[in-house]
Design a protein around this motif. Structure first.
Motif, mmCIF file in Angstrom:
data_model
loop_
_atom_site.group_PDB
_atom_site.id
_atom_site.type_symbol
_atom_site.label_atom_id
_atom_site.label_comp_id
_atom_site.label_asym_id
_atom_site.label_seq_id
_atom_site.Cartn_x
_atom_site.Cartn_y
_atom_site.Cartn_z
ATOM 1 N N PHE A 20 84.177 73.544 63.404
ATOM 2 C CA PHE A 20 83.093 73.068 64.272
ATOM 3 C C PHE A 20 81.737 73.274 63.606
ATOM 4 C CE2 PHE A 20 79.810 74.077 67.397
ATOM 5 C CZ PHE A 20 79.809 72.911 68.163
ATOM 6 N N PHE A 21 81.543 74.435 62.988
ATOM 7 C CA PHE A 21 80.272 74.734 62.340
ATOM 8 C C PHE A 21 80.026 73.790 61.158
ATOM 9 C CE2 PHE A 21 77.637 77.481 59.466
ATOM 10 C CZ PHE A 21 76.504 77.484 60.267
ATOM 11 N N ILE A 22 81.083 73.500 60.387
ATOM 12 C CA ILE A 22 80.946 72.581 59.258
ATOM 13 C C ILE A 22 80.567 71.187 59.747
ATOM 14 C CG2 ILE A 22 82.258 71.348 57.484
ATOM 15 C CD1 ILE A 22 83.755 73.935 56.931
ATOM 16 N N GLN A 23 81.231 70.703 60.797
ATOM 17 C CA GLN A 23 80.915 69.373 61.322
ATOM 18 C C GLN A 23 79.522 69.336 61.935
ATOM 19 O OE1 GLN A 23 82.702 66.884 60.536
ATOM 20 N NE2 GLN A 23 84.328 68.165 59.675
ATOM 21 N N LEU A 24 79.095 70.442 62.522
ATOM 22 C CA LEU A 24 77.743 70.507 63.069
ATOM 23 C C LEU A 24 76.707 70.400 61.950
ATOM 24 C CD1 LEU A 24 75.928 70.947 65.553
ATOM 25 C CD2 LEU A 24 76.100 73.411 65.138
ATOM 26 N N LEU A 25 76.947 71.126 60.849
ATOM 27 C CA LEU A 25 76.040 71.031 59.708
ATOM 28 C C LEU A 25 76.044 69.620 59.124
ATOM 29 C CD1 LEU A 25 76.772 74.393 57.837
ATOM 30 C CD2 LEU A 25 74.671 73.775 59.028
ATOM 31 N N ASN A 26 77.218 69.003 59.045
ATOM 32 C CA ASN A 26 77.312 67.637 58.526
ATOM 33 C C ASN A 26 76.541 66.660 59.414
ATOM 34 O OD1 ASN A 26 78.865 68.213 56.278
ATOM 35 N ND2 ASN A 26 80.805 67.904 57.335
ATOM 36 N N SER A 27 76.659 66.843 60.721
ATOM 37 C CA SER A 27 75.979 65.930 61.638
ATOM 38 C C SER A 27 74.467 66.089 61.560
ATOM 39 C CB SER A 27 76.470 66.153 63.073
ATOM 40 O OG SER A 27 76.173 67.459 63.520
ATOM 41 N N VAL A 28 73.996 67.331 61.433
ATOM 42 C CA VAL A 28 72.556 67.561 61.303
ATOM 43 C C VAL A 28 72.040 66.983 59.993
ATOM 44 C CG1 VAL A 28 70.796 69.338 61.029
ATOM 45 C CG2 VAL A 28 72.520 69.575 62.810
ATOM 46 N N GLN A 29 72.803 67.194 58.912
ATOM 47 C CA GLN A 29 72.389 66.649 57.613
ATOM 48 C C GLN A 29 72.345 65.121 57.641
ATOM 49 O OE1 GLN A 29 75.246 65.663 54.826
ATOM 50 N NE2 GLN A 29 73.499 64.359 54.373
ATOM 51 N N TYR A 30 73.359 64.500 58.243
ATOM 52 C CA TYR A 30 73.390 63.043 58.361
ATOM 53 C C TYR A 30 72.258 62.541 59.253
ATOM 54 C CZ TYR A 30 75.169 58.376 59.523
ATOM 55 O OH TYR A 30 75.300 57.024 59.720
ATOM 56 N N GLY A 31 72.022 63.254 60.346
ATOM 57 C CA GLY A 31 70.955 62.862 61.251
ATOM 58 C C GLY A 31 69.583 62.950 60.595
ATOM 59 N N LEU A 32 69.339 64.002 59.824
ATOM 60 C CA LEU A 32 68.056 64.145 59.145
ATOM 61 C C LEU A 32 67.866 63.060 58.078
ATOM 62 C CD1 LEU A 32 67.885 68.032 58.768
ATOM 63 C CD2 LEU A 32 66.436 66.593 60.220
ATOM 64 N N LEU A 33 68.962 62.705 57.405
ATOM 65 C CA LEU A 33 68.880 61.621 56.424
ATOM 66 C C LEU A 33 68.560 60.296 57.112
ATOM 67 C CD1 LEU A 33 69.306 61.286 53.312
ATOM 68 C CD2 LEU A 33 71.592 60.440 53.865
ATOM 69 N N VAL B 206 76.947 62.223 67.369
ATOM 70 C CA VAL B 206 77.949 61.328 67.959
ATOM 71 C C VAL B 206 78.831 60.727 66.878
ATOM 72 C CG1 VAL B 206 78.245 59.142 69.179
ATOM 73 C CG2 VAL B 206 76.595 60.807 70.013
ATOM 74 N N ASP B 207 78.248 60.292 65.781
ATOM 75 C CA ASP B 207 79.019 59.650 64.722
ATOM 76 C C ASP B 207 79.950 60.649 64.022
ATOM 77 O OD1 ASP B 207 79.391 57.164 63.036
ATOM 78 O OD2 ASP B 207 78.804 58.578 61.481
ATOM 79 N N THR B 208 79.429 61.821 63.684
ATOM 80 C CA THR B 208 80.236 62.804 62.954
ATOM 81 C C THR B 208 81.375 63.349 63.801
ATOM 82 O OG1 THR B 208 78.310 63.441 61.626
ATOM 83 C CG2 THR B 208 80.161 64.967 61.674
ATOM 84 N N PHE B 209 81.063 63.816 65.013
ATOM 85 C CA PHE B 209 82.115 64.373 65.861
ATOM 86 C C PHE B 209 83.047 63.289 66.395
ATOM 87 C CE2 PHE B 209 79.336 68.071 65.871
ATOM 88 C CZ PHE B 209 80.255 69.107 65.828
ATOM 89 N N GLY B 210 82.526 62.060 66.532
ATOM 90 C CA GLY B 210 83.381 60.954 66.961
ATOM 91 C C GLY B 210 84.461 60.661 65.942
ATOM 92 N N LYS B 211 84.115 60.711 64.643
ATOM 93 C CA LYS B 211 85.105 60.454 63.593
ATOM 94 C C LYS B 211 86.159 61.560 63.536
ATOM 95 C CE LYS B 211 82.017 57.721 60.685
ATOM 96 N NZ LYS B 211 81.180 57.678 59.454
ATOM 97 N N VAL B 212 85.791 62.764 63.958
ATOM 98 C CA VAL B 212 86.743 63.879 63.928
ATOM 99 C C VAL B 212 87.604 63.916 65.187
ATOM 100 C CG1 VAL B 212 86.956 66.395 63.855
ATOM 101 C CG2 VAL B 212 85.249 65.254 62.437
ATOM 102 N N LEU B 213 86.971 63.728 66.352
ATOM 103 C CA LEU B 213 87.683 63.923 67.622
ATOM 104 C C LEU B 213 88.274 62.629 68.176
ATOM 105 C CD1 LEU B 213 85.106 66.327 69.328
ATOM 106 C CD2 LEU B 213 87.205 66.937 68.121
ATOM 107 N N LEU B 214 87.588 61.500 67.948
ATOM 108 C CA LEU B 214 88.048 60.215 68.496
ATOM 109 C C LEU B 214 88.013 59.151 67.409
ATOM 110 C CD1 LEU B 214 86.020 60.337 71.842
ATOM 111 C CD2 LEU B 214 88.490 60.698 71.613
#
Length: 287
Positions: free
Chosen positions: A6-19, A253-261
């Motif tokens: 969860f922490f890794i995906q959270l960091l990925n989502s923040v990094q993607y969002g900032l980009l 939404v995009d990062t966790f969506g690809k993992v969970l749904l």
């Protein structure tokens, strides 16, 4: 999903969002302040990635490549605004769409002539090539944290420029009422040139910092352009704060969506946009 994942995906989502914010901030400034629908904005992201690849090979340093590429992209933005875009401010949006759509093909052809059609990789600097261990089996790359840090620093600088400086005051005045600002002595043509060059520079820097992770390949700008428009629409056209909040939401939404749904992951971002527009047609924040 355990806590480490969860922490890794959270960091990925923040990094993607900032980009995404780096890209969308320039787009929302150009669209909201100058009134120009710029479909070629993704090409500036591609330009940054190719500059990172060529300049890092020339200088032997990604940091120098980013600094040099940022300067070159800002100069390119100033030249492009002076040659083309300033003649379309008062034109219909359809004319602007046709101009910028044509520029996509021109930039792609120039890219093919200058750099070829191969896929290239930009090496991660040795200092940033390590990973931070989170568990016995999981770690997080330092370079991704570096990307987030660069985006945060530029976001803070953009906020300071827009909110706390005299130039930012003129930009806000020109966005609120162009004719009144011009009557009060604000050089609107200069303001538009600065805003456009700033937007080009932000998109190019986003491409440069993303190049070691995403690789460098033809037509890479088109893939991020649609997502940038989604961020601008959700956040509110012309709102830099809205672009930041919307980009982080889209990243989550995009990062966790690809993992969970994964079956419906491609729809989730657009469902989010539809939900926001249903209740706030002007976006989360007005200009």
């Amino acid at each position: 999903m355990d806590l480490a994942n969860f922490f890794i995906q959270l960091l990925n989502s923040v990094q993607y969002g900032l980009l995404l914010f780096m890209l969308a901030a320039g787009l929302t400034l150009i669209f909201g302040i100058m009134g120009v629908v710029n479909l070629a904005h993704g090409s500036f992201y591609m330009l940054g990635a190719y500059l990172a690849w060529s300049l890092s090979a020339l200088f032997g340093s990604l940091s120098l490549a980013i600094i040099g590429g940022a300067a070159l992209s800002v100069l390119f933005g100033l030249a492009l605004e002076w040659l083309l875009f300033r003649h379309f401010y008062e034109r219909d949006h359809l004319d602007q769409v046709l101009l910028t759509f044509g520029l996509i093909y021109i930039f792609e052809e120039l890219r093919s002539i200058l750099w070829g059609d191969d896929v290239h990789g930009v090496p991660i600097p040795e200092l940033l090539s390590a990973s931070i261990p989170l568990t016995d089996n999981l770690s997080y790359p330092v370079y991704r944290l570096f990307m987030s840090g660069v985006c945060l620093a530029l976001a803070a600088g953009l906020y300071f420029l827009i909110s706390k400086t005299r130039l930012g005051m003129k930009i806000r005045a020109g966005a609120f009422n162009r004719d009144m600002a011009e009557a009060l002595g604000v050089n609107i043509k200069l303001i538009h040139a600065v805003v456009f060059a700033l937007g080009v520079g932000l998109a190019a820097v986003a491409g440069m910092v993303a190049a070691p992770v995403a690789s460098v390949y033809p037509n890479m700008g088109s893939q991020v352009l649609i997502m940038c428009f989604v961020v601008v629409v959700i956040g509110g056209i012309g709102s830099v704060r809205g672009a930041l909040i919307a980009a982080l939401l889209v990243g989550l939404v995009d990062t966790f969506g690809k993992v969970l749904l994964p079956q419906v992951a491609g729809m989730l971002v657009y469902i989010l946009m539809a939900a926001v527009l249903l209740y706030k047609p002007e976006g989360l924040f007005k200009q």
